[in-house]
Design a protein around this motif. Structure first.
Motif, short mmCIF file in Angstrom:
data_model
loop_
_atom_site.label_atom_id
_atom_site.label_comp_id
_atom_site.label_asym_id
_atom_site.label_seq_id
_atom_site.Cartn_x
_atom_site.Cartn_y
_atom_site.Cartn_z
N ILE A 90 1.49 -7.30 -3.56
CA ILE A 90 0.95 -6.04 -4.02
C ILE A 90 2.11 -5.11 -4.38
O ILE A 90 3.03 -4.92 -3.58
N PHE A 91 2.03 -4.53 -5.58
CA PHE A 91 3.07 -3.60 -6.04
C PHE A 91 2.44 -2.24 -6.31
O PHE A 91 1.41 -2.15 -6.97
N ARG A 92 3.08 -1.20 -5.77
CA ARG A 92 2.66 0.17 -6.06
C ARG A 92 3.84 0.92 -6.69
O ARG A 92 4.93 0.96 -6.11
N ASN A 93 3.60 1.43 -7.89
CA ASN A 93 4.65 2.15 -8.62
C ASN A 93 5.93 1.33 -8.70
O ASN A 93 7.04 1.85 -8.56
N GLY A 94 5.78 0.01 -8.90
CA GLY A 94 6.91 -0.87 -9.09
C GLY A 94 7.50 -1.47 -7.83
O GLY A 94 8.34 -2.37 -7.90
N GLY A 95 7.11 -1.00 -6.67
CA GLY A 95 7.66 -1.51 -5.42
C GLY A 95 6.69 -2.43 -4.70
O GLY A 95 5.49 -2.17 -4.66
N ASN A 96 7.22 -3.52 -4.13
CA ASN A 96 6.40 -4.47 -3.39
C ASN A 96 6.07 -3.87 -2.02
O ASN A 96 6.94 -3.65 -1.19
N ILE A 97 4.77 -3.59 -1.79
CA ILE A 97 4.38 -2.92 -0.55
C ILE A 97 3.67 -3.85 0.42
O ILE A 97 3.51 -3.50 1.59
N LEU A 142 -8.11 -11.39 0.09
CA LEU A 142 -8.47 -11.02 -1.28
C LEU A 142 -8.81 -9.54 -1.41
O LEU A 142 -9.50 -9.13 -2.34
N GLU A 143 -8.30 -8.72 -0.49
CA GLU A 143 -8.56 -7.29 -0.55
C GLU A 143 -7.42 -6.55 0.12
O GLU A 143 -6.81 -7.05 1.08
N PHE A 144 -7.11 -5.37 -0.40
CA PHE A 144 -6.06 -4.55 0.19
C PHE A 144 -6.47 -3.10 0.09
O PHE A 144 -6.91 -2.63 -0.96
N ILE A 145 -6.37 -2.38 1.21
CA ILE A 145 -6.67 -0.95 1.24
C ILE A 145 -5.35 -0.22 1.50
O ILE A 145 -4.72 -0.43 2.53
N ASP A 146 -4.97 0.61 0.55
CA ASP A 146 -3.70 1.32 0.64
C ASP A 146 -3.96 2.77 1.05
O ASP A 146 -4.56 3.54 0.29
N PRO A 147 -3.57 3.18 2.26
CA PRO A 147 -3.74 4.58 2.66
C PRO A 147 -2.76 5.47 1.89
O PRO A 147 -1.55 5.24 1.93
N VAL A 148 -3.28 6.45 1.18
CA VAL A 148 -2.44 7.29 0.33
C VAL A 148 -2.81 8.75 0.53
O VAL A 148 -3.85 9.09 1.09
N THR A 149 -1.93 9.61 0.04
CA THR A 149 -2.23 11.04 0.00
C THR A 149 -3.24 11.30 -1.10
O THR A 149 -3.02 10.92 -2.25
N PRO A 150 -4.36 11.91 -0.79
CA PRO A 150 -5.38 12.11 -1.83
C PRO A 150 -4.90 13.05 -2.92
O PRO A 150 -4.06 13.92 -2.70
N GLY A 151 -5.44 12.82 -4.12
CA GLY A 151 -5.14 13.68 -5.25
C GLY A 151 -3.92 13.30 -6.04
O GLY A 151 -3.63 13.91 -7.07
N GLU A 162 -1.92 10.29 -8.21
CA GLU A 162 -2.20 9.02 -8.89
C GLU A 162 -1.09 8.01 -8.59
O GLU A 162 0.10 8.31 -8.63
N TYR A 163 -1.52 6.77 -8.31
CA TYR A 163 -0.61 5.66 -8.06
C TYR A 163 -0.99 4.51 -9.00
O TYR A 163 -2.17 4.32 -9.31
N CYS A 164 0.01 3.75 -9.43
CA CYS A 164 -0.22 2.62 -10.33
C CYS A 164 0.07 1.31 -9.59
O CYS A 164 1.10 1.19 -8.91
N TYR A 165 -0.83 0.33 -9.77
CA TYR A 165 -0.77 -0.92 -9.01
C TYR A 165 -0.78 -2.13 -9.93
O TYR A 165 -1.35 -2.10 -11.03
N THR A 166 -0.16 -3.21 -9.44
CA THR A 166 -0.31 -4.53 -10.04
C THR A 166 -0.22 -5.56 -8.92
O THR A 166 0.24 -5.25 -7.81
N CYS A 186 -4.19 2.20 -12.62
CA CYS A 186 -3.80 3.40 -11.89
C CYS A 186 -5.03 4.07 -11.30
O CYS A 186 -6.11 4.05 -11.89
N GLY A 187 -4.86 4.67 -10.16
CA GLY A 187 -5.95 5.37 -9.50
C GLY A 187 -5.40 6.22 -8.37
O GLY A 187 -4.19 6.24 -8.10
#
Length: 524
Positions: free
Chosen positions: A258-265, A271-280, A282-286, A304-305
């Protein structure tokens, strides 16, 4: 058995023989030899002809190449009892009862073979054809490996490395894939590119001698790895998190990066991943798949979401008649709140935490929803609060009647479905509350009282007052009337009547019972 036959060639077996296959050899006493194989049954053999010739003793020779050996083969001659094998014009062995000889020789050296048959009289027949051949060098042991651990787009998983140890005396090697020549080379290393995914290939390798003759093949096979493709994933913003989910890649075992904003996190095998983030924000994933051979597939399409703010906490509502009132707790860092009624926005505020919705329909079901939103006005999930306004509390109508003892009130029953009571007001002061639709009020006679009725539901909502009715209890006639008289006057005595302020005294005519007012008086 041995027979001497006449010129016509006929002879008879002197002893009984069993039915079987036999070899008949004929020797011409210097005129040549011959022979044939026949099947003996219970009748004469009449069509057998044996040519007597020295050519009949000439075998046909061919040589089979082997690793550091040559196998000499020759045709079978029925009348031969053995064979002399010649190598490079030198007799090396006499063979009885067989038609081949395995000769261990140095590889790459030309060797010539010739065979001569030996007849019953130990006479050596003519020379066979000569065959010159070379033994093959030993093929190298081939090591085959699929190159993995890199990126699928660079061929990881379908690159094949072939290597071998050099054979002393061998200058070149021939390498084949699926019977197709790949190369003739001296270097003991070869790399295959652009092969198909998940495909089995058969490789052969042999040593080449100085005359460019290829030797015996060493054979091995290998299967390339299944293709690691890009996952197709779904992205969904949730409260304080971003949820990623995807389908498994067919035929691949491994994990997902899982990559967020280019970094492997994260690297995981679910088959599922929940990423805890600061609301509001935007983060981009691949996502990229990695098989058990450490080959990393191509990245999935970037999506992105962002996570959303939670809806306000402790969202509660109250109903008063056809009004609703709501309040809620603030959400830290949220930019504002939106309140919906039946999916229609009715209130948008950056910081207020209460709202009153007025002038609604009575006895009506409404669905309220509230959510928080971020600095981009993107809403988070809504929470729902269903509510029903109260029934309208309508005024009732009343009637009143008075007699000598009491005032009786009657009114129409309210159409409320909920529990309710009726408040009775006398001269604008609350007298009592009842659940019936009638009330008897015992009051002093001679005084007017005015009454009103209101309807009160279980929420203590009171209707408008009913019509007003004013009544009084009539004062009864005095009891214990006594009349006395003296010379000049008549004295009247009677009991005081509560509520009376005066008394009218009438004279009753005897016989007619007609009345005429005598006097009016006050006092007890």
């Amino acid at each position: 058995e041995e027979f001497i036959v006449a010129r016509n060639g006929k002879f008879r077996f002197e002893k009984e023989i069993i039915v079987d296959h036999y070899t008949i050899m004929a020797y011409g006493n210097g005129s040549g030899n011959g022979g044939d194989r026949v099947q003996i049954t219970n009748r004469d053999i009449t069509d057998l002809r044996i040519n007597l010739s020295t050519e009949g003793l000439r075998p046909k020779v061919w040589v089979e190449r082997g690793v550091e050996q040559l196998t000499v083969h020759w045709s079978d001659i029925p009348q031969a009892k053995s064979y002399n094998i010649y190598k490079n014009d030198r007799l090396i062995q006499n063979v009885v009862g067989d038609t081949l000889l395995v000769d261990v020789v140095a590889p790459g050296v030309p060797t010539t073979y010739m065979v001569r048959s030996i007849d019953l009289y130990d006479l050596e027949g003519p020379e066979s054809n000569s065959v010159t051949e070379k033994a093959s060098f030993k093929p190298p042991d081939l090591t085959i490996a699929v190159i993995a651990g890199g990126y699928a787009v660079e061929g990881s998983g379908r690159l094949v490395n072939l290597s071998w140890q050099p054979i002393p005396g061998v200058g070149k090697y021939a390498l084949y894939r699926d019977d197709e020549l790949l190369a003739k080379q001296s270097e003991p290393l070869y790399e295959e590119k652009d092969l198909e995914w998940n495909t089995t290939y058969v490789y052969k390798i042999n040593s080449i001698d100085s005359d460019d003759l290829e030797g015996v093949n060493y054979i091995d096979s290998i299967t390339t790895h299944p293709e690691v493709t890009a996952p197709v994933f779904k992205l969904k913003g949730e409260v304080n998190s971003v949820n990623l989910s995807w389908e498994p890649i067919s035929g691949m075992a491994g994990k997902y990066k899982i990559f967020r904003n280019g970094g492997n996190i994260a690297d995981l095998d679910v088959l599922e991943f929940i990423d805890p983030v600061t609301p509001g924000i935007e983060y981009c994933y691949t996502i990229a798949a990695e098989d058990t051979h450490k080959t990393v597939g191509p990245d999935a399409e970037v999506q992105c979401g962002k996570g959303y703010f939670a809806p306000p906490g402790n969202f509660t509502g109250r109903v008063l008649r056809n009004y609703t009132a709501f309040n809620w707790e603030p959400v830290l860092a949220a930019s504002g709140y939106r309140l919906y009624r039946d999916n229609e926005l009715i209130f948008d505020t950056p910081d207020i935490t209460e709202y009153v919705d007025q002038n609604l329909e009575f006895d009506t079901y409404y669905t309220y929803e509230i959510c928080s939103y971020d600095q981009d006005a993107d809403e988070g999930p809504r929470i729902t609060y269903p509510i029903t306004t109260h029934e309208e509390v309508l005024a009732t109508s009343m009637s009143a009647e008075a007699d000598l003892e009491k005032i009786t009130l009657n009114w129409e029953k309210s159409n409320l479905r909920v529990d309710h009571t009726y408040r009775i007001y006398r001269d604008d002061e609350l007298l009592t509350a009842v659940t019936d639709t009638t009330y008897k009020d015992i009051v002093p006679p001679g005084q007017f009282f005015c009454y009103k009725i209101t309807v009160v539901d279980k929420y203590d909502t009171e209707s408008l007052p009913s019509n007003s009715e004013c009544k009084k209890v009539l004062v009864n006639y005095p009891s214990k009337l006594t009349v006395t008289g003296d010379v000049r006057r008549v004295l009247f005595s009677y009991k005081y009547m509560i509520g009376a302020v005066g008394y009218n005294i009438y004279i009753a005519e005897k016989g007619t019972d007609s009345l005429s007012l005598l006097t009016k008086t006050k006092g007890k």
